[in-house]
Scaffold this motif. Structure first.
Motif, PDB file in Angstrom:
ATOM      1  N   THR A   1     -77.755 -17.495 -68.433  1.00 39.72           N
ATOM      2  CA  THR A   1     -77.925 -17.915 -69.829  1.00 39.72           C
ATOM      3  C   THR A   1     -79.225 -17.294 -70.302  1.00 39.72           C
ATOM      4  O   THR A   1     -80.230 -17.318 -69.569  1.00 39.72           O
ATOM      5  CB  THR A   1     -77.999 -19.447 -69.931  1.00 39.72           C
ATOM      6  OG1 THR A   1     -76.781 -20.003 -69.438  1.00 39.72           O
ATOM      7  CG2 THR A   1     -78.203 -19.873 -71.375  1.00 39.72           C
TER       8      THR A   1
ATOM      9  N   THR B   1     -81.409 -19.615 -66.303  1.00 38.93           N
ATOM     10  CA  THR B   1     -81.761 -19.336 -67.691  1.00 38.93           C
ATOM     11  C   THR B   1     -82.920 -18.362 -67.712  1.00 38.93           C
ATOM     12  O   THR B   1     -83.963 -18.621 -67.096  1.00 38.93           O
ATOM     13  CB  THR B   1     -82.151 -20.630 -68.433  1.00 38.93           C
ATOM     14  OG1 THR B   1     -81.041 -21.535 -68.405  1.00 38.93           O
ATOM     15  CG2 THR B   1     -82.528 -20.328 -69.871  1.00 38.93           C
TER      16      THR B   1
ATOM     17  N   GLU C   1     -82.297 -16.556 -73.293  1.00 37.72           N
ATOM     18  CA  GLU C   1     -83.032 -16.958 -74.497  1.00 37.72           C
ATOM     19  C   GLU C   1     -83.845 -15.761 -74.979  1.00 37.72           C
ATOM     20  O   GLU C   1     -84.697 -15.268 -74.222  1.00 37.72           O
ATOM     21  CB  GLU C   1     -83.948 -18.142 -74.200  1.00 37.72           C
ATOM     22  CG  GLU C   1     -83.207 -19.410 -73.786  1.00 37.72           C
ATOM     23  CD  GLU C   1     -84.152 -20.525 -73.384  1.00 37.72           C
ATOM     24  OE1 GLU C   1     -85.374 -20.248 -73.254  1.00 37.72           O
ATOM     25  OE2 GLU C   1     -83.687 -21.669 -73.187  1.00 37.72           O
TER      26      GLU C   1
END
Length: 622
Positions: free
Chosen positions: A613, A581, A615
């Motif tokens: 992933t 992430t 953010e």
């Protein structure tokens, strides 16, 4: 009147090379074999062209008759050249004798009434070079390497040294070297700073190394040129500057005088003060004195008492062994530290509580301060010693203390996490969840520091304890917090860090004790193998963790500051999982639609060549 004393074998050389140099003076040639027919007086100058064998008895006669001597260098004059500092060129010596009216008084050294030109070697001591035949650096080094194979047989022998019937010291040594001045021996030259031939003193060097590598290092430095090494005397060499001495041992003493082997019950040394008159200066220094200089004894570091007895019993070890006094003092301390006491548990609990509150408060100073109270390192160091000495009692006692301290810390840390209604992973807690090989490096240094601080008197053990405990109690407390939170990832990560530190400190603490001489290698081998296997087992997850952190750093470095058209990526953070992430801030001139964000994600994945992933935090720049 000048006389030239020579052997019949040298007649041709004397006639062709020496006589032309004497053409301006009146002299008489005398065969050595016929010297007794002549009676020299104190005003006569006797020039000698003789080898060592002929000069030895002749010098004693010359000192009694007070004749003035001029010793010309001879091809077979191996020992007296360096022993009396005779210049090496015949023409230079004759020039100094003829042109100078001054004479020079020098001492003569005797061992068991035998004149010593160069040195007396006693016992098992061996020289790095053939003292009578000076070689170059590589010749000396080659002979030194050949001697190494003999080192395993070296063993100390007891010696008692008397001066004027008074016992000065009873010690043990590999051997002794007696010289009249420093130029007489290679070892003396590297250890004795004075080079005086008329002070009435001999130099007695007592070689008492306590392990072989100490001896090898000193011998290696001895063959190096003078400008590369200092002339400071090593601590294991005692030095006595004395006029007379008697040396005794518990058995026959084997010794050599200028390379010739002898055996005796005792050795009697004496120096005849300024007994020989030389008609030319020498390469040694002279002092203006009418009385012999005072004795000087530098023997405080020589083995005595129980240490001496231990060295006599066994062969010289390759590595240093602690003295009986050192081991006795340290072992008493370690046995006390290994015991489980109420004070130990109380301090462990208090340290745990303060550390737990410091972790919740995210305060590094509080955590470090709490470690001043932590006593956990003491039984761990005792366990290290028990492991390398295979001391079952010490191992059991210290293991019990470590276990109870660990359980107490886990329990009270879990208790704190239950009563505090906050499940916040602070930076201080998070820092102890992902141990790597770097943490093992910290444990290695900590183990060395702990053992060294305990072994060396004068080092503040409390300071070492503070530095080491930082790597022990905080991860243990975080593991306890993980138990209270019922969070396996927190517990496992922190407890792995604790085990890493524990294994590293035990192994390298034990290895440090071994190198400091507190255990023989034969005994320590089994314990070191066990601890090495544990460290290797711990290294497996640490290696994966280190590789993961390396990948995270590579992703961060690749993305930080990257620009896609008018868009800049900042504050990149990576959290590793099955799919990493990536958290980052996007700085753009306007708000970005979802399609644009999806496009940026694909560009990032292409750049790092990894599925992620992501953010986003978008910041609009006006």
């Amino acid at each position: 009147m000048y006389y030239l004393l020579y052997q019949n074998d040298d007649f041709e050389f004397v006639e062709s090379d020496i006589e032309p140099l004497l053409k301006n003076i009146k002299f008489e040639k005398v065969l050595y074999e016929e010297k007794n027919k002549l009676k020299f007086s104190e005003n006569d100058i006797v020039l000698t062209y003789l080898n060592d064998e002929c000069l030895r008895p002749y010098l004693s006669e010359a000192s009694k008759g007070k004749w003035q001597l001029g010793i010309l260098p001879h091809p077979k004059m191996n020992y007296i050249t360096s022993g009396l500092g005779i210049p090496g060129n015949i023409e230079d010596v004759l020039s100094e004798i003829i042109e100078s009216d001054t004479t020079h008084q020098v001492d003569l050294m005797y061992c068991n009434d035998k004149l010593v030109f160069q040195s007396v070697n006693v016992g098992e001591v061996f020289e790095l070079i053939d003292e009578g035949k000076r070689k170059g650096f590589f010749g000396q080094l080659f002979r030194f390497l050949k001697q190494i194979r003999k080192l395993r047989a070296l063993k100390h022998k007891p010696f008692s040294i008397f001066i004027e019937d008074e016992k000065i010291i009873e010690t043990s040594a590999l051997g002794l070297i007696a010289v009249e001045h420093s130029n007489s021996s290679l070892l003396a030259k590297k250890s004795v700073k004075t080079n005086v031939s008329n002070d009435g003193l001999l130099h007695l060097l007592i070689l008492s190394p306590q392990f072989i590598w100490e001896l090898i290092w000193y011998f290696f430095k001895s063959v190096l040129p003078d400008f590369l090494v200092s002339k400071n005397r090593p601590a294991f060499i005692g030095l006595m500057k004395i006029q007379t001495a008697v040396i005794k041992s518990t058995s026959k003493i084997d010794y050599t005088i200028d390379g010739e082997k002898y055996e005796a019950d005792e050795l009697n040394f004496k120096v005849d003060f300024q007994c020989l008159t030389m008609a030319h200066p020498m390469r040694t220094k002279e002092v203006k004195t009418e009385q012999p200089q005072k004795n000087s004894l530098l023997i405080s570091n020589l083995p005595k008492g129980e240490n001496k007895n231990e060295l006599i019993k066994r062969r010289l070890p390759w590595l240093r062994r602690a003295t009986y006094e050192e081991f006795k003092e340290l072992f008493v301390v370690l046995k006390d530290n290994a015991k489980l006491t109420n004070s130990y548990l109380v301090m462990m609990i208090l340290s745990t509580l303060i550390t737990a509150f410091g972790l919740y408060a995210d305060s590094a100073p509080v955590i470090i301060g709490a470690m001043i109270l932590a006593p956990l390192i003491s039984p761990i160091v005792s366990f290290s010693m028990g492991l390398i000495r295979y001391d079952v009692v010490l191992l059991k006692t210290s293991f019990k203390t470590i276990t109870w301290g660990t359980l107490a810390s886990l329990f009270f840390a879990a208790f704190v996490s239950v009563i505090i209604p906050l499940k916040i992973e602070t930076a201080e807690i998070a820092a102890r969840l992902t141990p790597t090989l770097l943490d093992l490096g910290i444990a290695v240094a900590s183990g060395i520091a702990a053992a060294f601080a305990h072994a060396k008197e004068g080092i503040a053990k409390s300071l070492a304890g503070v530095a080491i405990a930082v790597a022990l109690v905080p991860p243990l407390v975080v593991a306890g917090i993980g138990i209270g939170w019922m969070d396996w990832s927190v517990f496992s990560g922190a407890f792995l860090l604790y085990l890493t530190n524990l294994a590293g400190i035990i192994m390298f603490g034990g290895l440090t004790f071994l190198l400091l001489g507190f255990a023989p290698f034969k005994t320590a081998k089994k314990g070191l193998i066990y601890s090495l296997l544990i460290v290797l087992a711990v290294c497996v997850p640490l290696t994966f963790s280190f590789y993961r952190i390396k990948q995270e750093a590579e992703i961060t470095r690749a993305l930080e500051g990257t620009q896609f058209n008018e868009i800049t990526l900042r504050d990149v953070r990576v959290r590793y999982g099955e799919i990493p992430t990536v958290s980052l801030k996007i700085i753009a001139p306007k708000t970005l639609p979802d399609e644009k964000l999806e496009e940026i994600k694909k560009q990032i994945e292409e750049k790092i060549n990894h599925k992620i992933t992501i953010e986003f935090l978008t910041a609009v720049e006006f």
